[in-house]
Design an enzyme around this catalytic site. Structure first.
Site, PDB file in Angstrom:
ATOM      1  N   CYS A 147      24.068  17.769   7.061  1.00 44.66           N
ATOM      2  CA  CYS A 147      23.901  18.850   8.030  1.00 44.66           C
ATOM      3  C   CYS A 147      23.492  20.180   7.400  1.00 44.66           C
ATOM      4  O   CYS A 147      22.598  20.870   7.882  1.00 44.66           O
ATOM      5  CB  CYS A 147      25.212  19.012   8.808  1.00 44.66           C
ATOM      6  SG  CYS A 147      25.278  20.410   9.923  1.00 44.66           S
TER       7      CYS A 147
ATOM      8  N   CYS B  16       9.847  32.174  11.193  1.00 41.86           N
ATOM      9  CA  CYS B  16      10.241  30.890  11.778  1.00 41.86           C
ATOM     10  C   CYS B  16       9.930  30.917  13.265  1.00 41.86           C
ATOM     11  O   CYS B  16       9.909  31.986  13.890  1.00 41.86           O
ATOM     12  CB  CYS B  16      11.728  30.652  11.539  1.00 41.86           C
ATOM     13  SG  CYS B  16      12.447  29.261  12.444  1.00 41.86           S
ATOM     14  N   ASP B  17       9.739  29.749  13.838  1.00 38.45           N
ATOM     15  CA  ASP B  17       9.455  29.633  15.272  1.00 38.45           C
ATOM     16  C   ASP B  17      10.577  30.198  16.126  1.00 38.45           C
ATOM     17  O   ASP B  17      10.345  30.647  17.250  1.00 38.45           O
ATOM     18  CB  ASP B  17       9.224  28.155  15.615  1.00 38.45           C
ATOM     19  CG  ASP B  17       8.618  27.959  16.993  1.00 38.45           C
ATOM     20  OD1 ASP B  17       7.634  28.658  17.313  1.00 38.45           O
ATOM     21  OD2 ASP B  17       9.117  27.116  17.749  1.00 38.45           O
TER      22      ASP B  17
END
Length: 419
Positions: free
Chosen positions: A331, A280-281
């Protein structure tokens, strides 16, 4: 040819973490230290072509989407991106389309860049934190000079060339106090699509601690509520705000398009300049380096048990407090990088922004539920974005004795009013 089992989006970093700016809150500049022996952070053409081929081969969708990130990708120069497009055309399968997106600070954009972006159909994400004083607080050059004027020059060029442009606004401890000013600035410059990205900088030495730049959670919720109310009263159908679009998806039984709100994640990895694959970034570190596309094909890395476990951990570590939350579907615990607080009963894994998200999602839910209900009565295609559906809500209300808007020929009171 093996395809990935799910949609994916790769944030590819052809210039690594190299950037022409020195934004104070940038988490990616420090990734340069992962490669202390690198003489160049320019992705070699051989790796670039290998990546493009593997991405095309792995993509399960009719439209093959590429996302060029940094650092700052435009520092590579326009000829490098001409090469990217040439390689894509070389390997493009028949009857499939390739789409490109690029995230930029806009500083290096000029007429040549914009003509290229127009011709090749690039979608551009532009980093802009609001009015000048708010933007320039943290977005500065290497010699600490302001950048708002240069960014706006780039933005105006994009507008002149009619290039699709998404504004990415980092919300920090300063501009969060001025939601109306920030939002109206974006309206004033005719922004069509805005993403608000909350700044969260954990302090590793203090449990639950954050930097002074970090947006306060409650203020983040108030920021979103204030903008939502103005958007709802004035700007439905005129401005798209990403989090408003995401919030609406639950009312229409759609999956979230944004990874931070999905129950699981792991389908937005990173490819660094040397071909390294990271989960992931926000997890570009040694622990989450799962391999290199020169040694292991991209599709195998995407489907690897390690990447699957990374994405599944988001759901499996969701605290009981979150599982019982009224707005969980909107969420789903948020981004794992921000889940470093404890719940009221002491369980680990609560999102730092929980209070803000809960306030906003609770605030907007009645409107979104109403919109969904109106659209389901007036359309044969109920699963639509909130802006489109809200247009139905904003039409003049149908009187009890008026013809029913569903077209049945009955009076409203005898038809959809009682459904």
């Amino acid at each position: 040819m093996v395809k990935a089992s799910r949609e994916f989006q790769v944030f590819v970093k052809p210039a690594g973490s190299i950037c022409n700016l020195d934004c104070h809150y940038c988490y990616y500049l420090k990734k340069k230290h992962l490669y202390p022996k690198s003489e160049s952070f320019r992705m070699p053409e051989g790796i670039l072509e290998e990546y493009i081929v593997q991405h095309i081969d792995a993509s399960p969708e009719q439209v093959i989407r590429f996302s060029w990130h940094g650092g700052e990708p435009t520092v590579l120069g326009l000829d490098y991106f001409r090469k990217i497009v040439a390689l894509q055309h070389k390997h493009q399968p028949a009857n499939r389309r390739i789409a490109n997106g690029i995230q930029t600070n806009g500083i290096l954009l000029d007429e040549d860049w914009c003509r290229f972006l127009t011709t090749e159909g690039f979608v551009v994400g532009l980093s802009l934190d609001g009015p000048q004083e708010m933007h320039d607080r943290y977005r500065v050059t290497k010699d600490q000079k302001p950048t708002h004027e240069q960014t706006m020059r780039g933005y105006k060029l994009l507008q002149q060339h009619q290039i699709d442009c998404d504004i990415l606004c980092v919300v920090h401890a300063h501009n969060v106090r001025h939601p109306t000013q920030v939002y109206r600035f974006f309206k004033q410059i005719n922004a069509q699509y805005v993403t608000f990205l909350p700044l969260v900088e954990p302090q590793p030495d203090v449990e639950g601690g954050v930097s002074s730049r970090t947006v306060p959670a409650e203020a983040w919720g108030a920021f979103l509520c204030t903008i939502f109310d103005e958007w709802m009263s004035q700007d439905i159908g005129r401005v798209k705000v990403q989090i408003f679009e995401e919030a609406s998806r639950t009312a229409f039984n759609q999956d979230h398009s944004l990874c931070i709100f999905r129950p699981t994640c792991g389908n937005v990895p990173v490819i660094e300049h040397n071909g390294d694959f990271f989960s992931c970034d926000h997890f570009v570190d040694i622990e989450h380096n799962l391999g290199n596309i020169q040694e292991t094909p991209l599709v195998e890395l995407l489907e690897s048990p390690e990447q699957r476990a990374f994405g599944q951990a988001k759901l499996e570590t969701l605290p009981r407090y979150c599982r019982a939350c009224d707005v969980r579907a909107m969420c789903n615990g948020g981004c794992p990088k921000n889940r470093f607080l404890r719940t009221p009963d002491g369980e680990a894994g609560l999102n730092y922004l929980c209070a803000g998200y809960k306030r906003f999602f609770s605030h907007c839910r009645p409107f979104i539920t109403e919109v969904a209900a109106v659209w389901s009565r007036q359309s044969s295609e109920p699963q639509m974005p909130v802006a489109q559906a809200a247009n139905a809500r904003s039409r003049p209300k149908t009187g009890r004795n008026d013809p029913c808007p569903c077209g049945s020929g009955l009076k409203y009171k005898k038809c959809c009013l009682v459904k």
